[in-house]
Motif scaffolding. Structure first.
Motif, PDB file in Angstrom:
ATOM      1  N   TYR A 122      44.995  40.213  34.226  1.00  0.00           N
ATOM      2  CA  TYR A 122      44.516  38.895  33.828  1.00  0.00           C
ATOM      3  C   TYR A 122      43.302  39.074  32.920  1.00  0.00           C
ATOM      4  CZ  TYR A 122      43.098  40.210  38.611  1.00  0.00           C
ATOM      5  OH  TYR A 122      42.773  40.917  39.742  1.00  0.00           O
ATOM      6  N   ASP A 123      42.824  37.974  32.365  1.00  0.00           N
ATOM      7  CA  ASP A 123      41.759  38.043  31.354  1.00  0.00           C
ATOM      8  C   ASP A 123      40.362  37.940  31.954  1.00  0.00           C
ATOM      9  OD1 ASP A 123      43.750  38.037  29.272  1.00  0.00           O
ATOM     10  OD2 ASP A 123      43.973  35.880  29.617  1.00  0.00           O
ATOM     11  N   VAL A 124      40.209  37.093  32.965  1.00  0.00           N
ATOM     12  CA  VAL A 124      38.900  36.838  33.565  1.00  0.00           C
ATOM     13  C   VAL A 124      39.066  36.600  35.067  1.00  0.00           C
ATOM     14  CG1 VAL A 124      37.862  35.817  31.490  1.00  0.00           C
ATOM     15  CG2 VAL A 124      39.086  34.361  33.110  1.00  0.00           C
ATOM     16  N   ILE A 125      37.944  36.639  35.763  1.00  0.00           N
ATOM     17  CA  ILE A 125      37.903  36.229  37.170  1.00  0.00           C
ATOM     18  C   ILE A 125      36.925  35.070  37.280  1.00  0.00           C
ATOM     19  CG2 ILE A 125      37.401  36.909  39.550  1.00  0.00           C
ATOM     20  CD1 ILE A 125      37.755  39.836  38.640  1.00  0.00           C
ATOM     21  N   VAL A 126      37.371  33.969  37.819  1.00  0.00           N
ATOM     22  CA  VAL A 126      36.475  32.834  38.093  1.00  0.00           C
ATOM     23  C   VAL A 126      36.542  32.613  39.596  1.00  0.00           C
ATOM     24  CG1 VAL A 126      35.867  30.454  37.527  1.00  0.00           C
ATOM     25  CG2 VAL A 126      36.988  31.893  35.813  1.00  0.00           C
ATOM     26  N   ASN A 127      35.683  33.310  40.327  1.00  0.00           N
ATOM     27  CA  ASN A 127      35.791  33.337  41.788  1.00  0.00           C
ATOM     28  C   ASN A 127      34.451  33.716  42.430  1.00  0.00           C
ATOM     29  OD1 ASN A 127      38.324  33.437  43.891  1.00  0.00           O
ATOM     30  ND2 ASN A 127      36.672  34.733  44.626  1.00  0.00           N
ATOM     31  N   GLN A 128      33.358  33.178  41.891  1.00  0.00           N
ATOM     32  CA  GLN A 128      32.037  33.432  42.467  1.00  0.00           C
ATOM     33  C   GLN A 128      31.727  34.931  42.532  1.00  0.00           C
ATOM     34  OE1 GLN A 128      29.958  30.623  43.189  1.00  0.00           O
ATOM     35  NE2 GLN A 128      31.656  29.915  41.931  1.00  0.00           N
ATOM     36  N   VAL A 129      31.885  35.608  41.407  1.00  0.00           N
ATOM     37  CA  VAL A 129      31.572  37.037  41.335  1.00  0.00           C
ATOM     38  C   VAL A 129      30.101  37.205  40.989  1.00  0.00           C
ATOM     39  CG1 VAL A 129      32.148  39.249  40.280  1.00  0.00           C
ATOM     40  CG2 VAL A 129      33.929  37.511  40.566  1.00  0.00           C
ATOM     41  N   ALA A 130      29.352  37.833  41.887  1.00  0.00           N
ATOM     42  CA  ALA A 130      27.923  38.030  41.663  1.00  0.00           C
ATOM     43  C   ALA A 130      27.694  39.036  40.538  1.00  0.00           C
ATOM     44  CB  ALA A 130      27.244  38.512  42.942  1.00  0.00           C
ATOM     45  N   ILE A 131      26.718  38.738  39.698  1.00  0.00           N
ATOM     46  CA  ILE A 131      26.337  39.650  38.615  1.00  0.00           C
ATOM     47  C   ILE A 131      25.390  40.690  39.202  1.00  0.00           C
ATOM     48  CG2 ILE A 131      25.268  39.847  36.338  1.00  0.00           C
ATOM     49  CD1 ILE A 131      25.865  36.837  35.955  1.00  0.00           C
ATOM     50  N   THR A 132      25.838  41.924  39.314  1.00  0.00           N
ATOM     51  CA  THR A 132      25.022  42.993  39.880  1.00  0.00           C
ATOM     52  C   THR A 132      24.956  44.159  38.889  1.00  0.00           C
ATOM     53  OG1 THR A 132      26.879  44.154  40.944  1.00  0.00           O
ATOM     54  CG2 THR A 132      25.829  42.369  42.197  1.00  0.00           C
ATOM     55  N   PRO A 133      23.888  44.958  38.946  1.00  0.00           N
ATOM     56  CA  PRO A 133      23.770  46.116  38.061  1.00  0.00           C
ATOM     57  C   PRO A 133      24.956  47.064  38.194  1.00  0.00           C
ATOM     58  CG  PRO A 133      21.662  45.657  39.079  1.00  0.00           C
ATOM     59  CD  PRO A 133      22.661  44.765  39.753  1.00  0.00           C
ATOM     60  N   GLU A 134      25.461  47.243  39.408  1.00  0.00           N
ATOM     61  CA  GLU A 134      26.576  48.151  39.624  1.00  0.00           C
ATOM     62  C   GLU A 134      27.836  47.646  38.912  1.00  0.00           C
ATOM     63  OE1 GLU A 134      28.396  51.546  40.795  1.00  0.00           O
ATOM     64  OE2 GLU A 134      26.277  51.048  41.032  1.00  0.00           O
ATOM     65  N   ARG A 135      28.120  46.358  39.024  1.00  0.00           N
ATOM     66  CA  ARG A 135      29.297  45.802  38.363  1.00  0.00           C
ATOM     67  C   ARG A 135      29.143  45.788  36.850  1.00  0.00           C
ATOM     68  NH1 ARG A 135      29.897  40.928  42.773  1.00  0.00           N
ATOM     69  NH2 ARG A 135      31.132  42.098  44.306  1.00  0.00           N
ATOM     70  N   GLN A 136      27.902  45.640  36.376  1.00  0.00           N
ATOM     71  CA  GLN A 136      27.672  45.607  34.930  1.00  0.00           C
ATOM     72  C   GLN A 136      27.891  46.967  34.279  1.00  0.00           C
ATOM     73  OE1 GLN A 136      23.740  43.685  35.221  1.00  0.00           O
ATOM     74  NE2 GLN A 136      24.525  42.038  33.947  1.00  0.00           N
ATOM     75  N   LYS A 137      27.984  48.011  35.063  1.00  0.00           N
ATOM     76  CA  LYS A 137      28.273  49.330  34.507  1.00  0.00           C
ATOM     77  C   LYS A 137      29.698  49.405  33.972  1.00  0.00           C
ATOM     78  CE  LYS A 137      25.119  51.850  37.609  1.00  0.00           C
ATOM     79  NZ  LYS A 137      25.046  52.827  38.727  1.00  0.00           N
ATOM     80  N   SER A 138      30.608  48.664  34.594  1.00  0.00           N
ATOM     81  CA  SER A 138      32.013  48.748  34.202  1.00  0.00           C
ATOM     82  C   SER A 138      32.587  47.441  33.669  1.00  0.00           C
ATOM     83  CB  SER A 138      32.861  49.209  35.397  1.00  0.00           C
ATOM     84  OG  SER A 138      32.702  48.326  36.502  1.00  0.00           O
ATOM     85  N   LEU A 139      31.823  46.347  33.765  1.00  0.00           N
ATOM     86  CA  LEU A 139      32.295  45.046  33.312  1.00  0.00           C
ATOM     87  C   LEU A 139      31.216  44.336  32.512  1.00  0.00           C
ATOM     88  CD1 LEU A 139      33.812  43.778  36.687  1.00  0.00           C
ATOM     89  CD2 LEU A 139      35.150  44.528  34.708  1.00  0.00           C
ATOM     90  N   GLY A 183      32.624  39.327  53.995  1.00  0.00           N
ATOM     91  CA  GLY A 183      33.856  39.462  53.242  1.00  0.00           C
ATOM     92  C   GLY A 183      34.029  40.875  52.712  1.00  0.00           C
ATOM     93  N   THR A 184      35.233  41.387  52.776  1.00  0.00           N
ATOM     94  CA  THR A 184      35.519  42.734  52.292  1.00  0.00           C
ATOM     95  C   THR A 184      35.185  42.869  50.811  1.00  0.00           C
ATOM     96  OG1 THR A 184      37.336  42.946  53.868  1.00  0.00           O
ATOM     97  CG2 THR A 184      37.312  44.496  52.034  1.00  0.00           C
ATOM     98  N   GLY A 185      34.314  43.839  50.479  1.00  0.00           N
ATOM     99  CA  GLY A 185      33.962  44.086  49.085  1.00  0.00           C
ATOM    100  C   GLY A 185      33.058  43.046  48.459  1.00  0.00           C
ATOM    101  N   SER A 186      32.523  42.139  49.270  1.00  0.00           N
ATOM    102  CA  SER A 186      31.678  41.071  48.733  1.00  0.00           C
ATOM    103  C   SER A 186      30.262  41.555  48.480  1.00  0.00           C
ATOM    104  CB  SER A 186      31.635  39.887  49.719  1.00  0.00           C
ATOM    105  OG  SER A 186      30.944  40.267  50.902  1.00  0.00           O
ATOM    106  N   ASN A 187      29.520  40.753  47.735  1.00  0.00           N
ATOM    107  CA  ASN A 187      28.112  41.056  47.493  1.00  0.00           C
ATOM    108  C   ASN A 187      27.329  41.045  48.799  1.00  0.00           C
ATOM    109  OD1 ASN A 187      26.076  41.546  45.379  1.00  0.00           O
ATOM    110  ND2 ASN A 187      25.182  39.641  46.114  1.00  0.00           N
ATOM    111  N   TYR A 188      27.778  40.222  49.740  1.00  0.00           N
ATOM    112  CA  TYR A 188      27.091  40.123  51.032  1.00  0.00           C
ATOM    113  C   TYR A 188      27.290  41.399  51.851  1.00  0.00           C
ATOM    114  CZ  TYR A 188      27.331  35.499  49.145  1.00  0.00           C
ATOM    115  OH  TYR A 188      27.239  34.447  48.276  1.00  0.00           O
ATOM    116  N   GLU A 189      28.430  42.019  51.703  1.00  0.00           N
ATOM    117  CA  GLU A 189      28.649  43.310  52.355  1.00  0.00           C
ATOM    118  C   GLU A 189      27.684  44.347  51.792  1.00  0.00           C
ATOM    119  OE1 GLU A 189      32.036  46.820  53.003  1.00  0.00           O
ATOM    120  OE2 GLU A 189      32.565  44.977  51.939  1.00  0.00           O
ATOM    121  N   GLN A 190      27.516  44.361  50.472  1.00  0.00           N
ATOM    122  CA  GLN A 190      26.618  45.310  49.830  1.00  0.00           C
ATOM    123  C   GLN A 190      25.174  45.101  50.287  1.00  0.00           C
ATOM    124  OE1 GLN A 190      27.190  45.195  45.555  1.00  0.00           O
ATOM    125  NE2 GLN A 190      29.404  45.042  45.790  1.00  0.00           N
ATOM    126  N   ILE A 191      24.758  43.844  50.365  1.00  0.00           N
ATOM    127  CA  ILE A 191      23.391  43.524  50.794  1.00  0.00           C
ATOM    128  C   ILE A 191      23.154  44.011  52.215  1.00  0.00           C
ATOM    129  CG2 ILE A 191      21.821  41.620  51.370  1.00  0.00           C
ATOM    130  CD1 ILE A 191      23.097  40.050  49.050  1.00  0.00           C
TER     131      ILE A 191
END
Length: 256
Positions: free
Chosen positions: A91-108, A145-153
């Protein structure tokens, strides 16, 4: 010899892979915008009693597609694999409350934020312990939630017995049954979940100092597309469309 070198050079140039077009060109040619979301995450995206896909994210994504001159095409997928699916070009995008994090910005790449929130505990109605910070959950069971930002925190704190779930309703069920001591989720979602679940649970304390900005992730290398979506979001906020959608679902502007 010069002729041979010329031929080899020409072959190298002609055989070099062509640069991929910007995603904006691709979606314009196709006429649709493929949008990934869970479809099980009310009030952001879920199916209503008629089976229709509805929610805040659905309205925002539909409006963005319209402003880009595209038809929205929703692709429902579990959260645990949603980012991998984007990287795999499903798909082209995700619109699903994806938190902007430094780790995710490395690949997206991300658009500008369209929701600002913070984490909040959900506890049983008869809970007497004061869970005000994640340190209070050390040695206790916390549902996320599995893989969520809250899990990381939560994992960053250490010492917490973290239990992961694919869907928020499953988390609340286990919370109500005493299988976990608390759940952690988005503050905008917490009140809605508690109300809709009908379970003996309630919103707990919000975690202070944790500002989370949600954006729309895109595969790297598509600056024209990101710019176009940012303009659509800015125009929505400027003409009041965003505020109308936000008030419809939350009774407030959730972009601030």
């Amino acid at each position: 010899m010069r002729n041979i070198l010329f031929i080899l050079t020409a072959l190298a140039v002609t055989s070099a892979p062509a640069a991929s077009p910007d995603l904006l060109t691709t979606v314009k040619q196709r006429g649709t915008l493929k949008i990934a979301m869970e479809g099980t995450y009310p009030p952001f995206n879920y199916r209503d009693e008629k089976g229709q896909l509805v929610g805040f994210d659905v309205d925002v994504a539909t409006e963005i597609a319209r402003r880009l001159g595209l038809k929205p095409q929703f692709v429902l997928t579990e959260w645990s694999g949603i980012i991998a699916g984007l990287q795999a070009n499903k798909y082209d995008v995700i619109v699903n409350q994806v938190a902007i994090t430094p780790e995710r910005q490395k690949s997206l790449d991300f658009t500008s934020s369209y929701v600002v929130s913070s984490p909040q505990f959900i506890v049983r109605k008869n809970e007497t312990r004061a869970f005000k910070s994640l340190n209070d959950l050390k040695g206790k069971k916390l549902g996320v939630g599995t893989g969520s930002n809250y899990e990381q925190i939560a994992r960053a704190v250490g010492g917490i017995d973290i239990r992961t779930y694919k869907a928020a309703p499953d988390t609340l069920r286990d919370l109500s049954l005493g299988r976990i001591d608390a759940a952690l989720n988005d503050r905008l979602l917490a009140a809605y979940l508690v109300k809709q679940s009908g379970l003996p649970v309630k919103p707990g304390a919000a975690i202070q100092g944790e500002r989370i900005e949600m954006g729309i992730p895109v595969r790297k290398g598509n600056p024209l597309f990101v710019k176009a979506v940012n303009k659509a979001l800015a125009d929505m906020k400027a003409d009041g469309t965003y505020a109308k959608i936000s008030n419809k679902w939350f009774g407030q502007d959730v972009s601030k």
